[in-house]
Design a protein around this motif. Structure first.
Motif, PDB file in Angstrom:
ATOM      1  N   VAL A 176      17.225 -51.045 -78.762  1.00  0.00           N
ATOM      2  CA  VAL A 176      16.498 -49.865 -79.251  1.00  0.00           C
ATOM      3  C   VAL A 176      15.275 -50.280 -80.054  1.00  0.00           C
ATOM      4  N   ASN A 177      15.430 -51.264 -80.934  1.00  0.00           N
ATOM      5  CA  ASN A 177      14.292 -51.682 -81.756  1.00  0.00           C
ATOM      6  C   ASN A 177      13.218 -52.381 -80.924  1.00  0.00           C
ATOM      7  N   GLU A 178      13.619 -53.045 -79.863  1.00  0.00           N
ATOM      8  CA  GLU A 178      12.623 -53.640 -78.962  1.00  0.00           C
ATOM      9  C   GLU A 178      11.781 -52.548 -78.322  1.00  0.00           C
ATOM     10  N   ALA A 179      12.426 -51.466 -77.878  1.00  0.00           N
ATOM     11  CA  ALA A 179      11.686 -50.354 -77.282  1.00  0.00           C
ATOM     12  C   ALA A 179      10.782 -49.684 -78.310  1.00  0.00           C
ATOM     13  N   ARG A 180      11.269 -49.483 -79.518  1.00  0.00           N
ATOM     14  CA  ARG A 180      10.462 -48.856 -80.560  1.00  0.00           C
ATOM     15  C   ARG A 180       9.271 -49.736 -80.937  1.00  0.00           C
ATOM     16  N   ALA A 199       3.396 -39.712 -75.016  1.00  0.00           N
ATOM     17  CA  ALA A 199       3.200 -41.103 -75.426  1.00  0.00           C
ATOM     18  C   ALA A 199       3.659 -41.287 -76.867  1.00  0.00           C
ATOM     19  N   TYR A 200       4.290 -42.411 -77.123  1.00  0.00           N
ATOM     20  CA  TYR A 200       4.751 -42.753 -78.470  1.00  0.00           C
ATOM     21  C   TYR A 200       4.151 -44.090 -78.899  1.00  0.00           C
ATOM     22  N   ALA A 201       3.592 -44.098 -80.104  1.00  0.00           N
ATOM     23  CA  ALA A 201       3.107 -45.347 -80.695  1.00  0.00           C
ATOM     24  C   ALA A 201       4.308 -46.178 -81.138  1.00  0.00           C
ATOM     25  N   PRO A 202       4.112 -47.458 -81.398  1.00  0.00           N
ATOM     26  CA  PRO A 202       5.209 -48.263 -81.941  1.00  0.00           C
ATOM     27  C   PRO A 202       5.787 -47.624 -83.205  1.00  0.00           C
ATOM     28  N   VAL A 213      23.475 -48.214 -70.708  1.00  0.00           N
ATOM     29  CA  VAL A 213      23.394 -46.908 -71.353  1.00  0.00           C
ATOM     30  C   VAL A 213      22.072 -46.753 -72.099  1.00  0.00           C
ATOM     31  N   VAL A 214      21.598 -47.792 -72.779  1.00  0.00           N
ATOM     32  CA  VAL A 214      20.312 -47.685 -73.486  1.00  0.00           C
ATOM     33  C   VAL A 214      19.185 -47.475 -72.495  1.00  0.00           C
ATOM     34  N   GLN A 215      19.210 -48.199 -71.378  1.00  0.00           N
ATOM     35  CA  GLN A 215      18.147 -48.015 -70.382  1.00  0.00           C
ATOM     36  C   GLN A 215      18.195 -46.605 -69.801  1.00  0.00           C
ATOM     37  N   GLY A 216      19.406 -46.068 -69.582  1.00  0.00           N
ATOM     38  CA  GLY A 216      19.519 -44.701 -69.084  1.00  0.00           C
ATOM     39  C   GLY A 216      18.913 -43.694 -70.040  1.00  0.00           C
ATOM     40  N   CYS A 276      14.886 -40.392 -74.645  1.00  0.00           N
ATOM     41  CA  CYS A 276      13.858 -41.361 -75.034  1.00  0.00           C
ATOM     42  C   CYS A 276      13.126 -40.890 -76.294  1.00  0.00           C
ATOM     43  N   GLU A 277      12.831 -39.594 -76.365  1.00  0.00           N
ATOM     44  CA  GLU A 277      12.147 -39.063 -77.550  1.00  0.00           C
ATOM     45  C   GLU A 277      12.990 -39.252 -78.801  1.00  0.00           C
ATOM     46  N   ASN A 278      14.292 -39.085 -78.690  1.00  0.00           N
ATOM     47  CA  ASN A 278      15.155 -39.361 -79.834  1.00  0.00           C
ATOM     48  C   ASN A 278      15.014 -40.816 -80.288  1.00  0.00           C
ATOM     49  N   ILE A 279      15.096 -41.733 -79.323  1.00  0.00           N
ATOM     50  CA  ILE A 279      15.051 -43.161 -79.649  1.00  0.00           C
ATOM     51  C   ILE A 279      13.709 -43.551 -80.250  1.00  0.00           C
ATOM     52  N   MET A 280      12.627 -42.955 -79.765  1.00  0.00           N
ATOM     53  CA  MET A 280      11.283 -43.351 -80.197  1.00  0.00           C
ATOM     54  C   MET A 280      10.787 -42.573 -81.415  1.00  0.00           C
ATOM     55  N   ASP A 281      11.515 -41.566 -81.855  1.00  0.00           N
ATOM     56  CA  ASP A 281      11.066 -40.726 -82.969  1.00  0.00           C
ATOM     57  C   ASP A 281      10.917 -41.577 -84.244  1.00  0.00           C
TER      58      ASP A 281
END
Length: 299
Positions: free
Chosen positions: A170-174, A184-187, A252-255, A263-268
């Protein structure tokens, strides 16, 4: 105070059937083990599973015949014990026990359990460790397996391994930022793990797994934010992702990352803490149920 909309990644068979396990006597023991592993739905600290004891089986039968719980337990070599009487069908059994028997079932001083059943009446006796041995259960409710090559975990006692790997992904994606559907989400800053959120996540995963449903709202009508507040976590914002079917934490994380809402939850960037857990399904649906909680704590 609420949680973002659109949370359910439905990977695999996802019909939300409000069913319970088939009516074998062992099912009440499964309910006890599920409640202990999940902290009674995330409201109390998790407790170790109980061992089945033939001597406490005898004590439970004697209690059903009119002896006191303490007397029956003492006569079978246990210096401390408590009884739980349950009446009614298997459907909704774990919910009834969660509402009325949490304190007894979760008592950490008890290490063994016995059962006597007559029709839909069940007498459970929980006992403290005795001076002589007891029988091991025929099978654990939660099989103990961990494959380090795939990060597959099927025992809540292995959850730190699962959580650490999920946090890394998750932190790698963020850190990289990216797109969630058309947005689009910034880091975003890295999340940290919360043991409290892990426990609440596992409580909901175990409840869904045992009772064969797949929803953010539990059978008490509680939302993810309600469940988090119930354990004393002070939140500004709570998000939840759920999934049924993935066999590894990577899958599951990739899904979730491939699904815009999740994805929006993870990147928020507002979220600062995370918990994640999974539980093995019962009855006809024996896949893995996954729950990820994300939260912004109050200052």
């Amino acid at each position: 105070m609420g949680f973002p909309h659109g949370h359910a990644v439905r990977l695999g068979l996802i019909a939300a059937l409000l069913l319970s396990s088939a009516g074998a006597p062992a099912d009440v023991l499964n309910a006890v083990q599920t409640l202990r592993a999940g902290g009674c739905g995330g409201t109390l600290p998790a407790a170790a599973p109980l061992e089945r004891s033939a001597r406490l089986d005898r004590a439970a039968e004697q209690w059903a015949q009119g002896h006191t719980v303490s007397g029956a337990a003492a006569g079978n070599g246990f210096h401390a014990a408590a009884g739980v009487f349950v009446r009614g069908p298997e459907l909704g059994l774990i919910e009834r026990m969660r509402r009325s028997e949490c304190r007894t079932v979760m008592d950490r001083s008890f290490a063994e359990v016995g059962l006597y059943q007559r029709g839909e009446d069940r007498w459970l006796v929980l006992g403290a460790v005795s001076t002589s041995g007891s029988l091991k259960p025929a099978a654990s409710v939660f099989p103990t397996t961990f494959d380090p090559s795939t990060s597959t975990v099927s025992d809540p006692r292995s959850s730190p391994l699962l959580a650490a790997r999920a946090l890394e992904l998750v932190n790698e994606a963020r850190a990289h930022g990216g797109r969630c559907g058309g947005r689009a989400y910034a880091p975003a800053p890295p999340l940290s793990l919360s043991g409290t959120l892990d426990s609440v996540a596992f409580g909901h995963a175990a409840d869904m797994a045992f009772n064969n449903y797949f929803e953010h709202q539990d059978r008490n009508g509680q939302s993810p934010a309600d469940r988090v507040r119930a354990v004393g976590y002070h939140e500004k914002l709570v998000g939840e992702n759920i999934a049924y079917g993935p066999k590894t934490v990577e899958e599951v994380v990739q899904g979730w990352l491939d699904s815009p809402d999740h994805c929006e939850n993870i990147m928020d960037p507002r979220f600062a803490e995370m918990g994640i857990a999974q539980a093995v399904g019962h009855s006809t649906r024996r896949g893995l149920y996954w729950v990820q909680l994300l939260a912004e704590p109050r200052a």
